[in-house]
Design an enzyme around this catalytic site. Sequence first.
Site, PDB file in Angstrom:
ATOM      1  N   ASN A 115      -7.712   2.421  -5.332  1.00  0.00           N
ATOM      2  CA  ASN A 115      -7.205   1.084  -5.638  1.00  0.00           C
ATOM      3  C   ASN A 115      -6.206   0.579  -4.600  1.00  0.00           C
ATOM      4  O   ASN A 115      -6.099  -0.624  -4.379  1.00  0.00           O
ATOM      5  CB  ASN A 115      -6.540   1.092  -7.023  1.00  0.00           C
ATOM      6  CG  ASN A 115      -5.731  -0.158  -7.279  1.00  0.00           C
ATOM      7  OD1 ASN A 115      -6.275  -1.237  -7.528  1.00  0.00           O
ATOM      8  ND2 ASN A 115      -4.400  -0.030  -7.191  1.00  0.00           N
ATOM      9  N   PHE A 120      -1.943  -9.585   3.666  1.00  0.00           N
ATOM     10  CA  PHE A 120      -0.926 -10.522   4.135  1.00  0.00           C
ATOM     11  C   PHE A 120      -0.973 -11.772   3.265  1.00  0.00           C
ATOM     12  O   PHE A 120      -2.049 -12.232   2.875  1.00  0.00           O
ATOM     13  CB  PHE A 120      -1.187 -10.903   5.591  1.00  0.00           C
ATOM     14  CG  PHE A 120      -0.820  -9.832   6.585  1.00  0.00           C
ATOM     15  CD1 PHE A 120       0.442  -9.788   7.164  1.00  0.00           C
ATOM     16  CD2 PHE A 120      -1.747  -8.860   6.947  1.00  0.00           C
ATOM     17  CE1 PHE A 120       0.775  -8.809   8.083  1.00  0.00           C
ATOM     18  CE2 PHE A 120      -1.436  -7.872   7.870  1.00  0.00           C
ATOM     19  CZ  PHE A 120      -0.158  -7.842   8.441  1.00  0.00           C
ATOM     20  N   GLN A 131      -2.747  -9.415  12.315  1.00  0.00           N
ATOM     21  CA  GLN A 131      -2.957  -8.971  10.937  1.00  0.00           C
ATOM     22  C   GLN A 131      -4.179  -8.060  10.816  1.00  0.00           C
ATOM     23  O   GLN A 131      -4.313  -7.315   9.838  1.00  0.00           O
ATOM     24  CB  GLN A 131      -3.154 -10.172  10.011  1.00  0.00           C
ATOM     25  CG  GLN A 131      -1.938 -11.053   9.841  1.00  0.00           C
ATOM     26  CD  GLN A 131      -2.177 -12.177   8.849  1.00  0.00           C
ATOM     27  OE1 GLN A 131      -3.144 -12.163   8.089  1.00  0.00           O
ATOM     28  NE2 GLN A 131      -1.297 -13.164   8.854  1.00  0.00           N
ATOM     29  N   TYR A 220      -8.955  -9.603   5.554  1.00  0.00           N
ATOM     30  CA  TYR A 220      -9.001  -8.957   4.240  1.00  0.00           C
ATOM     31  C   TYR A 220     -10.447  -8.896   3.740  1.00  0.00           C
ATOM     32  O   TYR A 220     -10.901  -7.864   3.238  1.00  0.00           O
ATOM     33  CB  TYR A 220      -8.133  -9.721   3.246  1.00  0.00           C
ATOM     34  CG  TYR A 220      -8.113  -9.124   1.858  1.00  0.00           C
ATOM     35  CD1 TYR A 220      -7.324  -8.017   1.576  1.00  0.00           C
ATOM     36  CD2 TYR A 220      -8.888  -9.666   0.829  1.00  0.00           C
ATOM     37  CE1 TYR A 220      -7.305  -7.464   0.298  1.00  0.00           C
ATOM     38  CE2 TYR A 220      -8.875  -9.117  -0.439  1.00  0.00           C
ATOM     39  CZ  TYR A 220      -8.078  -8.016  -0.699  1.00  0.00           C
ATOM     40  OH  TYR A 220      -8.072  -7.458  -1.968  1.00  0.00           O
ATOM     41  N   GLY A 221     -11.171 -10.008   3.896  1.00  0.00           N
ATOM     42  CA  GLY A 221     -12.558 -10.030   3.465  1.00  0.00           C
ATOM     43  C   GLY A 221     -13.402  -8.990   4.176  1.00  0.00           C
ATOM     44  O   GLY A 221     -14.228  -8.311   3.564  1.00  0.00           O
ATOM     45  N   LYS A 224     -12.680  -5.453   2.860  1.00  0.00           N
ATOM     46  CA  LYS A 224     -13.297  -5.174   1.573  1.00  0.00           C
ATOM     47  C   LYS A 224     -14.823  -5.112   1.680  1.00  0.00           C
ATOM     48  O   LYS A 224     -15.478  -4.358   0.950  1.00  0.00           O
ATOM     49  CB  LYS A 224     -12.859  -6.226   0.549  1.00  0.00           C
ATOM     50  CG  LYS A 224     -11.386  -6.098   0.151  1.00  0.00           C
ATOM     51  CD  LYS A 224     -11.074  -4.721  -0.434  1.00  0.00           C
ATOM     52  CE  LYS A 224      -9.673  -4.633  -0.986  1.00  0.00           C
ATOM     53  NZ  LYS A 224      -9.367  -3.323  -1.606  1.00  0.00           N
TER      54      LYS A 224
END
Length: 299
Positions: A115, A120, A131, A220-221, A224
């Site tokens: 998890n 950011f 980032q 971030y995308g 994931k």
Amino acid sequence: MIPPAAAVLAAQTASAASRIALVTGANKGIGFYIALQLAMSGLFGRVILGCRDATRGEAAVSQIESHLSAMKPQSSASSTCVSFLPLTLGETQSHRALRETLEEQYGKLDVLVNNAAMAFKGADPTPHEEQCKPTLDVNFRGTVVLTEELLPLIRRGDDARIVNVASMAGRLSQIVSTDLRSKLSSPDLSMSSLQEYVDQYEKDVVDGTYRQKGWGGSNYGMSKLAVIAATRVWARDEAANGVKVNCCCPGYCDTDMTSHKGPRPPEEGAKNAVIPATMENVPTGQFFQNYEISDWLTS
């Protein structure tokens, strides 16, 4: 649709008292509620919270213990032990120390819920290219290295499972290039190839060519998306070892990570991880969202 109630069904062949679950990033938010719900399920003898901050980790343990003590004495969950172990995702020595402790104390791990993650904030002034690496290092690379470190223990588990908390931000359709989409979703994708694609994405972000080359626009995308792709690789490679590997999207939840803008309570989002961690006859290589299996390839 898989009802949330299915998340409290045990695989009847496993002895709950001897089963061990580890939840990373479990001192708050969705991770806390995943750990709480696993402990309340009565399917585990011990639930371990892996957290960076010892003070917050121990406080979360106390909160969960209070919930358990409030349950009826005859409940199987009332005998579940909850504890904290230090973990900094992405730090090799921390991973190794965690594995050594689990090996020494329990000799196995039945369920791992990955998890822990970082993101950011939208208003963060750090440039997009700066980032990229820290986001990938924690969310994807850290998750991969930790999981590989713990896999020998998981293979010894009873009804062994891995659940990776991903996100719909990792949808395959964010990748503009059909060639890249095909490569990242290939049933023959290897972990080494996936890591090479992630490295290439990072390089292209840093040199400013990522959009021309057909990548998505979110670090971030992408992190994931890579976690979801890794789930599919592990599910295939670990099938012979009896390990079931799935991932999930908790939804847009009211947590610190979303600056409390998400409309879904974190305890509801947590159920999307708890279901594949506990349901009977769990599949493998699937993506769960809104309490049911979703098709990542078409999302």
